[in-house]
Write a protein that holds these residues in place. Structure first.
Motif: not given
Length: 166
Positions: A35, A105-107, A126, A128, A138
């Motif tokens: 991410i 986006t990560s979400l 991670i 991000g 995240d």
């Protein structure tokens, strides 16, 4: 009783550069996700060593709060990521399809993967948004997607890195 000599020692880490080697040693070689890819340099490092099936590379490659890079700059980062990942795959002899770019986006990506209703990833890395609140979101969104025995790791997570709360 288990003898001390029979206990399995945890893999030794010196830096994040050891992650793909450790993933291989632990047999975590199915799907992984990074991410926050930016230019893809660390993604290419992972792909060049890790014997995993697919590396999912998640980044919106778009300006966001606190980042001054222009949309054009983010577009160049996106193209750099593809170039670096392709080169790593070719060098290793992997198929180009051994990584997947997810420009989102990560979400949003976590929500999409959550539809599987089961863990998906052997590792989650991670790197991000480095503010506390997005980082926590995240971790919370991706934790249920981590396979048992998998690794969740990240970059710039110590206060001494300049990112308190991460």
């Amino acid at each position: 009783m288990i003898k001390e000599s029979e206990l399995q020692q945890p893999p030794q880490w010196a830096s994040r550069m050891d992650l793909p080697r450790i993933l291989n040693e632990l047999g975590l070689i199915d799907h992984g996700v990074e991410i926050g890819v930016q230019r893809g340099i660390f993604s290419a490092h992972i792909r060049s060593i890790w014997n995993g099936f697919v590396l999912h590379c998640v980044d919106p490659w778009a300006p966001y709060s606190g980042v001054t890079d222009s949309a054009d700059k983010h577009e160049s980062y996106h193209m750099d990521a593809i170039t670096h990942l392709d080169a790593a795959c070719i060098q290793k002899g992997d198929a180009i399809g051994s990584y997947i770019i997810h420009r989102t986006t990560s979400l949003d990506f976590a929500a999409e993967m959550s539809e599987h209703k089961q863990p998906v990833f052997d590792f989650i890395y991670i790197d991000g948004d480095h503010d506390e609140s997005p980082f926590r979101r995240d971790v919370e969104a991706f934790w249920p997607l981590l396979n048992p025995g998998g690794i969740m790791a990240g970059h710039d997570y110590r206060e001494s890195d300049g990112f308190p709360g991460v």
